[in-house]
Design a protein around this motif. Sequence first.
Motif, short mmCIF file in Angstrom:
data_model
loop_
_atom_site.label_atom_id
_atom_site.label_comp_id
_atom_site.label_asym_id
_atom_site.label_seq_id
_atom_site.Cartn_x
_atom_site.Cartn_y
_atom_site.Cartn_z
N ASP A 27 0.82 -1.21 0.00
CA ASP A 27 0.00 0.00 0.00
C ASP A 27 0.86 1.27 0.00
O ASP A 27 0.53 2.25 -0.68
N ALA A 28 1.95 1.24 0.75
CA ALA A 28 2.83 2.42 0.80
C ALA A 28 3.47 2.69 -0.56
O ALA A 28 3.50 3.84 -1.01
N LEU A 29 3.95 1.65 -1.22
CA LEU A 29 4.54 1.84 -2.55
C LEU A 29 3.51 2.33 -3.56
O LEU A 29 3.80 3.21 -4.38
N ALA A 30 2.31 1.79 -3.49
CA ALA A 30 1.25 2.22 -4.41
C ALA A 30 0.89 3.69 -4.17
O ALA A 30 0.65 4.44 -5.13
N ALA A 31 0.88 4.11 -2.92
CA ALA A 31 0.54 5.49 -2.60
C ALA A 31 1.58 6.48 -3.13
O ALA A 31 1.27 7.63 -3.40
N CYS A 32 2.80 6.01 -3.28
CA CYS A 32 3.89 6.89 -3.73
C CYS A 32 4.04 6.95 -5.25
O CYS A 32 4.77 7.79 -5.76
#
Length: 171
Positions: A27-32
């Motif tokens: 989720d963190a990578l997708a948000a970035c």
Amino acid sequence: TLDGDPLISMSRTEVARRAPWIPDLVDALAACAPAWVDLEVKNARNDPDWDPDDTVLAAATPLIDERTVVTSFNPTTVARAHTLGLRCGRILGWGDDPDTALAEWPGYEFVLPSKEMVPPAAAERLVSTARAAGAGVGIWTIDDPNTMLAYAAAGVDVIFTNVPDVGVATL
């Protein structure tokens, strides 16, 4: 740690139950996206979640793509990331010398000292040395707009900040 317990000792389910505001790496990578991401592996001997076998790095590796740069204060972790063919950078701590780090292992994509280690007046020389070694330079942690401008003028590639809105407006 989470309430004093090392995160490395918890399953993702337990972290989500105890701290639902902490995203998982997917989720963190997708948000970035689509920005590049500094994936800092916190892995120092004195940390409560010391991971001498780099199990966290191994678990994260399948999620890492070309926009991710793996960084750590731990040179062994960075060397393992490099061996895996990942983009990597070495975060320098107190006692580390940027020139020595570049000379000892020129495979870093980035060398990342703090602003206390490399003040703006010395940054241009470090940028030149890093470029000769095929590396970029990132400085942490700059929150003052005038200091951001001084490092940018010296040719620094990356400025780490707690105030990205200020950084975007300034640079």
